[in-house]
Each structure stands twice: as C-alpha cells, then as structure tokens.
Design a protein around this motif. Structure first.
Motif, PDB file in Angstrom:
ATOM      1  N   GLU A   1       0.834  -1.191   0.000  1.00  0.00           N
ATOM      2  CA  GLU A   1       0.000   0.000   0.000  1.00  0.00           C
ATOM      3  C   GLU A   1       0.871   1.244   0.000  1.00  0.00           C
ATOM      4  O   GLU A   1       1.817   1.353   0.770  1.00  0.00           O
ATOM      5  CB  GLU A   1      -0.910   0.029   1.232  1.00  0.00           C
ATOM      6  CG  GLU A   1      -1.962  -1.059   1.256  1.00  0.00           C
ATOM      7  CD  GLU A   1      -2.990  -0.901   0.175  1.00  0.00           C
ATOM      8  OE1 GLU A   1      -3.410   0.245  -0.098  1.00  0.00           O
ATOM      9  OE2 GLU A   1      -3.375  -1.924  -0.414  1.00  0.00           O
ATOM     10  N   ARG A   2       0.526   2.178  -0.859  1.00  0.00           N
ATOM     11  CA  ARG A   2       1.313   3.401  -0.993  1.00  0.00           C
ATOM     12  C   ARG A   2       1.123   4.321   0.217  1.00  0.00           C
ATOM     13  O   ARG A   2       2.057   4.976   0.670  1.00  0.00           O
ATOM     14  CB  ARG A   2       0.875   4.114  -2.275  1.00  0.00           C
ATOM     15  CG  ARG A   2       1.697   5.302  -2.606  1.00  0.00           C
ATOM     16  CD  ARG A   2       1.355   5.780  -4.000  1.00  0.00           C
ATOM     17  NE  ARG A   2       1.907   7.110  -4.180  1.00  0.00           N
ATOM     18  CZ  ARG A   2       1.229   8.164  -4.562  1.00  0.00           C
ATOM     19  NH1 ARG A   2      -0.048   8.042  -4.836  1.00  0.00           N
ATOM     20  NH2 ARG A   2       1.802   9.325  -4.697  1.00  0.00           N
ATOM     21  N   GLY A   3      -0.096   4.340   0.733  1.00  0.00           N
ATOM     22  CA  GLY A   3      -0.409   5.236   1.850  1.00  0.00           C
ATOM     23  C   GLY A   3      -0.160   4.607   3.197  1.00  0.00           C
ATOM     24  O   GLY A   3      -0.480   5.185   4.225  1.00  0.00           O
ATOM     25  N   GLY A   4       0.406   3.420   3.242  1.00  0.00           N
ATOM     26  CA  GLY A   4       0.671   2.752   4.507  1.00  0.00           C
ATOM     27  C   GLY A   4      -0.447   1.802   4.883  1.00  0.00           C
ATOM     28  O   GLY A   4      -1.449   1.672   4.172  1.00  0.00           O
ATOM     29  N   VAL A   5      -0.278   1.138   5.993  1.00  0.00           N
ATOM     30  CA  VAL A   5      -1.241   0.153   6.466  1.00  0.00           C
ATOM     31  C   VAL A   5      -1.978   0.752   7.658  1.00  0.00           C
ATOM     32  O   VAL A   5      -1.348   1.282   8.576  1.00  0.00           O
ATOM     33  CB  VAL A   5      -0.524  -1.143   6.898  1.00  0.00           C
ATOM     34  CG1 VAL A   5      -1.511  -2.186   7.370  1.00  0.00           C
ATOM     35  CG2 VAL A   5       0.314  -1.681   5.768  1.00  0.00           C
ATOM     36  N   SER A   6      -3.297   0.660   7.640  1.00  0.00           N
ATOM     37  CA  SER A   6      -4.073   1.223   8.745  1.00  0.00           C
ATOM     38  C   SER A   6      -3.963   0.329   9.977  1.00  0.00           C
ATOM     39  O   SER A   6      -3.605  -0.847   9.889  1.00  0.00           O
ATOM     40  CB  SER A   6      -5.537   1.358   8.347  1.00  0.00           C
ATOM     41  OG  SER A   6      -6.111   0.074   8.162  1.00  0.00           O
ATOM     42  N   ALA A   7      -4.281   0.911  11.124  1.00  0.00           N
ATOM     43  CA  ALA A   7      -4.229   0.161  12.373  1.00  0.00           C
ATOM     44  C   ALA A   7      -5.234  -0.980  12.346  1.00  0.00           C
ATOM     45  O   ALA A   7      -4.960  -2.076  12.851  1.00  0.00           O
ATOM     46  CB  ALA A   7      -4.517   1.088  13.550  1.00  0.00           C
ATOM     47  N   ALA A   8      -6.388  -0.763  11.726  1.00  0.00           N
ATOM     48  CA  ALA A   8      -7.399  -1.819  11.638  1.00  0.00           C
ATOM     49  C   ALA A   8      -6.883  -2.973  10.784  1.00  0.00           C
ATOM     50  O   ALA A   8      -7.091  -4.149  11.117  1.00  0.00           O
ATOM     51  CB  ALA A   8      -8.687  -1.259  11.053  1.00  0.00           C
ATOM     52  N   ALA A   9      -6.186  -2.639   9.696  1.00  0.00           N
ATOM     53  CA  ALA A   9      -5.633  -3.693   8.838  1.00  0.00           C
ATOM     54  C   ALA A   9      -4.530  -4.458   9.575  1.00  0.00           C
ATOM     55  O   ALA A   9      -4.385  -5.677   9.383  1.00  0.00           O
ATOM     56  CB  ALA A   9      -5.088  -3.088   7.556  1.00  0.00           C
ATOM     57  N   LEU A  10      -3.772  -3.767  10.412  1.00  0.00           N
ATOM     58  CA  LEU A  10      -2.751  -4.445  11.206  1.00  0.00           C
ATOM     59  C   LEU A  10      -3.398  -5.442  12.166  1.00  0.00           C
ATOM     60  O   LEU A  10      -2.915  -6.565  12.330  1.00  0.00           O
ATOM     61  CB  LEU A  10      -1.932  -3.436  12.004  1.00  0.00           C
ATOM     62  CG  LEU A  10      -0.884  -2.641  11.246  1.00  0.00           C
ATOM     63  CD1 LEU A  10      -0.262  -1.598  12.148  1.00  0.00           C
ATOM     64  CD2 LEU A  10       0.176  -3.548  10.691  1.00  0.00           C
ATOM     65  N   LYS A  11      -4.486  -5.029  12.791  1.00  0.00           N
ATOM     66  CA  LYS A  11      -5.178  -5.923  13.719  1.00  0.00           C
ATOM     67  C   LYS A  11      -5.740  -7.138  12.997  1.00  0.00           C
ATOM     68  O   LYS A  11      -5.698  -8.258  13.509  1.00  0.00           O
ATOM     69  CB  LYS A  11      -6.285  -5.164  14.451  1.00  0.00           C
ATOM     70  CG  LYS A  11      -5.746  -4.153  15.440  1.00  0.00           C
ATOM     71  CD  LYS A  11      -6.843  -3.361  16.082  1.00  0.00           C
ATOM     72  CE  LYS A  11      -6.278  -2.283  17.008  1.00  0.00           C
ATOM     73  NZ  LYS A  11      -7.333  -1.449  17.591  1.00  0.00           N
ATOM     74  N   LYS A  12      -6.248  -6.934  11.782  1.00  0.00           N
ATOM     75  CA  LYS A  12      -6.748  -8.063  10.993  1.00  0.00           C
ATOM     76  C   LYS A  12      -5.622  -9.015  10.625  1.00  0.00           C
ATOM     77  O   LYS A  12      -5.788 -10.228  10.651  1.00  0.00           O
ATOM     78  CB  LYS A  12      -7.431  -7.560   9.722  1.00  0.00           C
ATOM     79  CG  LYS A  12      -8.782  -6.928   9.968  1.00  0.00           C
ATOM     80  CD  LYS A  12      -9.406  -6.448   8.673  1.00  0.00           C
ATOM     81  CE  LYS A  12     -10.700  -5.722   8.930  1.00  0.00           C
ATOM     82  NZ  LYS A  12     -11.289  -5.182   7.691  1.00  0.00           N
ATOM     83  N   ALA A  13      -4.466  -8.457  10.297  1.00  0.00           N
ATOM     84  CA  ALA A  13      -3.323  -9.297   9.937  1.00  0.00           C
ATOM     85  C   ALA A  13      -2.848 -10.105  11.154  1.00  0.00           C
ATOM     86  O   ALA A  13      -2.482 -11.278  11.020  1.00  0.00           O
ATOM     87  CB  ALA A  13      -2.189  -8.437   9.401  1.00  0.00           C
TER      88      ALA A  13
ATOM     89  N   SER B   1      -2.512   5.439   9.805  1.00  0.00           N
ATOM     90  CA  SER B   1      -1.789   4.574   8.883  1.00  0.00           C
ATOM     91  C   SER B   1      -0.296   4.602   9.193  1.00  0.00           C
ATOM     92  O   SER B   1       0.242   5.620   9.619  1.00  0.00           O
ATOM     93  CB  SER B   1      -2.014   5.049   7.443  1.00  0.00           C
ATOM     94  OG  SER B   1      -3.382   4.975   7.129  1.00  0.00           O
ATOM     95  N   PHE B   2       0.355   3.480   8.920  1.00  0.00           N
ATOM     96  CA  PHE B   2       1.765   3.336   9.248  1.00  0.00           C
ATOM     97  C   PHE B   2       2.535   2.766   8.067  1.00  0.00           C
ATOM     98  O   PHE B   2       2.026   1.944   7.318  1.00  0.00           O
ATOM     99  CB  PHE B   2       1.931   2.406  10.462  1.00  0.00           C
ATOM    100  CG  PHE B   2       1.172   2.866  11.653  1.00  0.00           C
ATOM    101  CD1 PHE B   2       1.717   3.766  12.534  1.00  0.00           C
ATOM    102  CD2 PHE B   2      -0.118   2.415  11.890  1.00  0.00           C
ATOM    103  CE1 PHE B   2       1.015   4.210  13.629  1.00  0.00           C
ATOM    104  CE2 PHE B   2      -0.837   2.844  12.982  1.00  0.00           C
ATOM    105  CZ  PHE B   2      -0.267   3.756  13.855  1.00  0.00           C
TER     106      PHE B   2
END
Length: 165
Positions: free
Chosen positions: A44-56, A95-96
């Motif tokens: 992802e160009r804009g980084g990974v969101s905190a919610a997406a991190l939790k899903k991962a 996002s990170f």
C-alpha cells in the motif's frame, strides 16, 4: 474389651503453599515482529491502517480482542523507535509505513560481510608550530581600585530652646 482410642487426625497444615500455575511460554514471533512483517509485506502506498494491522495479527493467530492494549502500546513503541512512521492519525490509530531507516537496518544484517582486516590503530596528528601572533603573552589589567563606602555622618540634634520667661 479394651476400648481403642480413635486415631488422632493428622494436624491440618496451617496454610497450604500455593503454587503459581506456570504459564507455557508462547513460541513464535512477538507482537512487534508480527506488526513489522505485516507492514513490510504490504504494498500500500499510503501505509497500512491500524485496523488492517489488527486483521493481519488475527489472521496470524493472535488474539487481538484480548490484547487490544498490548497491540496499541506496541504500535506506539515501534513509532517511537522509528521502526514505523505514522503517515496519518495520532498515537496508535491511523496509517503506518516502514521507515527508511528501518529498511536499511533490516537489509544490512542479511548481507553482512565478514572482514578480516585488523582494527586500525589511532594515529596522533602532528602538533602545529605556534603562531607568532598567538605567542604574545596576555596582559591582565589591574583591577580597578574599589571606592570606600561612604559613611553617613550623624547630624547633631538641635537642642530645644528653653521657653522665655
């Protein structure tokens, strides 16, 4: 018949020693390592969101619902260590991305080269000859003479004139 005395009950222990149930140590990568892997794997160009991190993390078998606070503190510490860069949001939301410093640190150990060079000895630099201008002795000025404090002279009080008769 002889009566037999009842057998004495064994003395009750004062307090049974409580043993702590030893928790089995979890094997596998830590939460921080899992988060770093998830962010690094993302394109992802804009980084990974905190919610997406939790899903991962949840997909990796980590119980996110039970450890929400631990996930937040880990994200904050990774941002503080400059492993992650926060693109949007504040604290542990937003996002990170992986920081460029962290990318170089990760790549260097993988491509570590063995060097057989001996450590260099420290060499002393030759001293410079003193300049003629700098060789002038510094003359200290004599301290200014201190003025003696001025004492106030007490004025004699005028005597009261005797009343005229």
């Amino acid at each position: 018949m002889a009566e037999v005395a009842p057998a004495a009950a064994p003395a009750a222990p004062a307090k049974a020693a409580k043993k702590k149930a030893s928790k089995p140590k979890k094997t596998g990568p830590s939460v921080g390592e899992q988060i770093v892997k998830a962010v690094a794997a993302s394109k992802e160009r804009g980084g990974v969101s905190a919610a997406a991190l939790k899903k991962a993390l949840a997909a990796g078998g980590y119980d996110v619902e039970k450890n929400k606070a631990r996930v937040k503190t880990t994200i904050r510490s990774l941002v503080a260590k400059v492993t992650l860069v926060q693109v949007k949001g504040t604290e542990a939301s937003g996002s990170f991305k992986m920081s460029k410093k962290a990318d170089t640190k990760v790549k260097k150990p993988a491509a570590a080269k063995k060097s057989t060079k001996s450590p260099k000895k420290a060499t002393k630099s030759p001293k410079k000859a003193p300049d003629k201008k700098a060789a002038k002795p510094k003359v200290k000025k004599a301290p200014a003479a201190k003025k003696a404090p001025v004492k106030k002279v007490a004025k004699p009080k005028a005597k009261k004139a005797a009343p005229k008769k």
